[in-house]
Design an enzyme around this catalytic site. Structure first.
Site, PDB file in Angstrom:
ATOM      1  N   LYS A  13       0.826  -1.215   0.000  1.00 53.56           N
ATOM      2  CA  LYS A  13       0.000   0.000   0.000  1.00 53.56           C
ATOM      3  C   LYS A  13       0.855   1.257   0.000  1.00 53.56           C
ATOM      4  CE  LYS A  13      -3.975  -1.344   2.860  1.00 53.56           C
ATOM      5  NZ  LYS A  13      -4.642  -0.943   4.117  1.00 53.56           N
ATOM      6  N   ASP A  67      -8.230   1.644   4.114  1.00 49.87           N
ATOM      7  CA  ASP A  67      -8.702   0.332   4.530  1.00 49.87           C
ATOM      8  C   ASP A  67      -9.344  -0.306   3.308  1.00 49.87           C
ATOM      9  OD1 ASP A  67      -8.811  -1.345   7.053  1.00 49.87           O
ATOM     10  OD2 ASP A  67     -10.809  -1.645   6.230  1.00 49.87           O
ATOM     11  N   GLY A 149      -0.695  -8.810  -1.945  1.00 48.85           N
ATOM     12  CA  GLY A 149      -1.964  -9.383  -1.476  1.00 48.85           C
ATOM     13  C   GLY A 149      -2.555 -10.394  -2.461  1.00 48.85           C
ATOM     14  N   LYS A 171      -2.376  -0.786 -13.060  1.00 48.90           N
ATOM     15  CA  LYS A 171      -3.120  -1.147 -11.845  1.00 48.90           C
ATOM     16  C   LYS A 171      -3.542   0.134 -11.118  1.00 48.90           C
ATOM     17  CE  LYS A 171      -3.343  -3.131  -7.323  1.00 48.90           C
ATOM     18  NZ  LYS A 171      -2.734  -3.600  -6.094  1.00 48.90           N
ATOM     19  N   HIS A 176      -9.350  -0.216  -7.355  1.00 54.36           N
ATOM     20  CA  HIS A 176     -10.199   0.345  -6.299  1.00 54.36           C
ATOM     21  C   HIS A 176      -9.487   1.527  -5.622  1.00 54.36           C
ATOM     22  CE1 HIS A 176      -7.403  -2.653  -5.019  1.00 54.36           C
ATOM     23  NE2 HIS A 176      -7.676  -2.563  -3.734  1.00 54.36           N
ATOM     24  N   ARG A 177      -8.183   1.375  -5.386  1.00 54.91           N
ATOM     25  CA  ARG A 177      -7.409   2.453  -4.746  1.00 54.91           C
ATOM     26  C   ARG A 177      -7.307   3.648  -5.690  1.00 54.91           C
ATOM     27  NH1 ARG A 177      -4.125  -0.816  -3.150  1.00 54.91           N
ATOM     28  NH2 ARG A 177      -5.119  -1.065  -1.129  1.00 54.91           N
TER      29      ARG A 177
HETATM   30  P1  ITT Z   1      -2.732  -1.314   7.268  1.00 55.41           P
HETATM   31  O1  ITT Z   1      -3.985  -1.534   8.074  1.00 55.41           O
HETATM   32  O2  ITT Z   1      -1.524  -1.097   8.103  1.00 55.41           O
HETATM   33  O3  ITT Z   1      -2.923  -0.265   6.207  1.00 55.41           O
HETATM   34  P2  ITT Z   1      -3.336  -3.952   6.228  1.00 55.41           P
HETATM   35  O4  ITT Z   1      -2.718  -4.824   5.180  1.00 55.41           O
HETATM   36  O5  ITT Z   1      -3.654  -4.589   7.557  1.00 55.41           O
HETATM   37  O6  ITT Z   1      -2.403  -2.676   6.433  1.00 55.41           O
HETATM   38  P3  ITT Z   1      -6.158  -3.656   5.647  1.00 55.41           P
HETATM   39  O7  ITT Z   1      -6.631  -3.993   7.006  1.00 55.41           O
HETATM   40  O8  ITT Z   1      -6.832  -2.526   4.914  1.00 55.41           O
HETATM   41  O9  ITT Z   1      -4.621  -3.285   5.623  1.00 55.41           O
HETATM   42  O10 ITT Z   1      -6.239  -4.979   4.764  1.00 55.41           O
HETATM   43  C1  ITT Z   1      -6.128  -4.896   3.412  1.00 55.41           C
HETATM   44  C2  ITT Z   1      -5.876  -6.273   2.838  1.00 55.41           C
HETATM   45  O11 ITT Z   1      -6.672  -6.449   1.657  1.00 55.41           O
HETATM   46  C3  ITT Z   1      -4.411  -6.387   2.389  1.00 55.41           C
HETATM   47  O12 ITT Z   1      -3.590  -6.906   3.409  1.00 55.41           O
HETATM   48  C4  ITT Z   1      -4.539  -7.308   1.182  1.00 55.41           C
HETATM   49  O13 ITT Z   1      -4.566  -8.647   1.603  1.00 55.41           O
HETATM   50  C5  ITT Z   1      -5.899  -6.945   0.613  1.00 55.41           C
HETATM   51  N1  ITT Z   1      -5.763  -5.878  -0.411  1.00 55.41           N
HETATM   52  C6  ITT Z   1      -6.146  -4.580  -0.315  1.00 55.41           C
HETATM   53  N2  ITT Z   1      -5.835  -3.915  -1.446  1.00 55.41           N
HETATM   54  C7  ITT Z   1      -5.244  -4.795  -2.250  1.00 55.41           C
HETATM   55  C8  ITT Z   1      -4.693  -4.713  -3.541  1.00 55.41           C
HETATM   56  O14 ITT Z   1      -4.647  -3.565  -4.222  1.00 55.41           O
HETATM   57  N3  ITT Z   1      -4.182  -5.827  -4.074  1.00 55.41           N
HETATM   58  C9  ITT Z   1      -4.206  -6.992  -3.405  1.00 55.41           C
HETATM   59  N4  ITT Z   1      -4.685  -7.170  -2.185  1.00 55.41           N
HETATM   60  C10 ITT Z   1      -5.203  -6.066  -1.591  1.00 55.41           C
END
Ligand code: ITT
Length: 192
Positions: A13, A67, A149, A171, A176-177
């Site tokens: 991220k 998130d 991810g 990407k 979504h981001r």
């Molecule tokens: P922070 O809370 O510290 O930001 P986190 O990884 O725990 O980090 P989230 O709770 O928002 O963040 O979980 C997001 C999860 O969703 C992330 O760990 C991935 O597994 C998945 N994810 C989100 N965006 C993604 C993307 O662009 N590509 C692939 N997987 C994604």
């Protein structure tokens, strides 16, 4: 130049958020690694606001949080807000495998990535928020080495590629981001 703390511990991220925020006139800083925020919200937006607000208050600076997660239709929206901790797995590869095992050969492969972004002022008040959704399908096996991810199993039929097969710029443009940042950036540029 005002400081903006990027309130995430996820390196995938950080890279993507920094690309959207480059050249907006903020000095970006990473959140202190020992500052962990418990994600007790029930929606992506609630959790994004929680993270941004608490990191802003703890650092006394503006903070931005993301998130996000994957919602799979045949799994009733799982893993959703629990995407980062799905199946108590410890790595992206294990989580992706867990998802493929649960989905097995279900014919409905429809899924969506959701991203909520929140920006908080130094006193913790939420100043800006935004959400983006990207529709796709879950492949039966991973493809590609980019991204992070669940990217290797998230396939976009209109591009005939998974997120992990796309150049980062593509990407970032269609994800979504990307959609969440597109509506946020004009507001962010004028907030500084
Ligand atoms: P922070 O809370 O510290 O930001 P986190 O990884 O725990 O980090 P989230 O709770 O928002 O963040 O979980 C997001 C999860 O969703 C992330 O760990 C991935 O597994 C998945 N994810 C989100 N965006 C993604 C993307 O662009 N590509 C692939 N997987 C994604």
């Amino acid at each position: 130049m005002a400081v903006l703390i990027v309130a995430t511990g996820n390196p995938g991220k950080v890279k993507e958020m920094a690309a959207y925020l480059a050249s907006l006139g903020w000095e970006l800083r990473l959140k202190p690694p020992n500052l962990e925020i418990e994600e007790t919200g029930h929606t992506f937006l609630e959790n994004a606001c929680l993270k941004a607000s608490q990191v802003a208050k703890a650092t006394g600076e503006w903070a931005i949080a993301d998130d996000s997660g994957l919602e799979v239709e045949a799994l009733n929206g799982e893993p959703g807000i629990y995407s980062a901790r799905y199946g108590n797995c410890r790595s992206d590869v294990e989580r992706t495998q867990h998802l493929l095992t649960k989905l097995a050969d279900h014919p409905n492969r429809k899924a969506q990535f959701v991203c909520a972004i929140a920006i908080a002022q130094p006193d913790g008040t939420i100043a800006l928020q935004s959400e983006g959704i990207c529709l796709g399908e879950i492949l039966p096996a991973p493809r590609g080495n980019g991204g992070f991810g669940y990217d290797p199993v998230f396939y976009l039929p209109e591009h005939q590629m998974t997120f992990a097969e796309m150049p980062a710029e593509l990407k970032n443009a269609v994800s979504h981001r990307g959609k969440a940042f597109t509506s946020l950036i004009p507001q962010l540029a004028s907030a500084n």
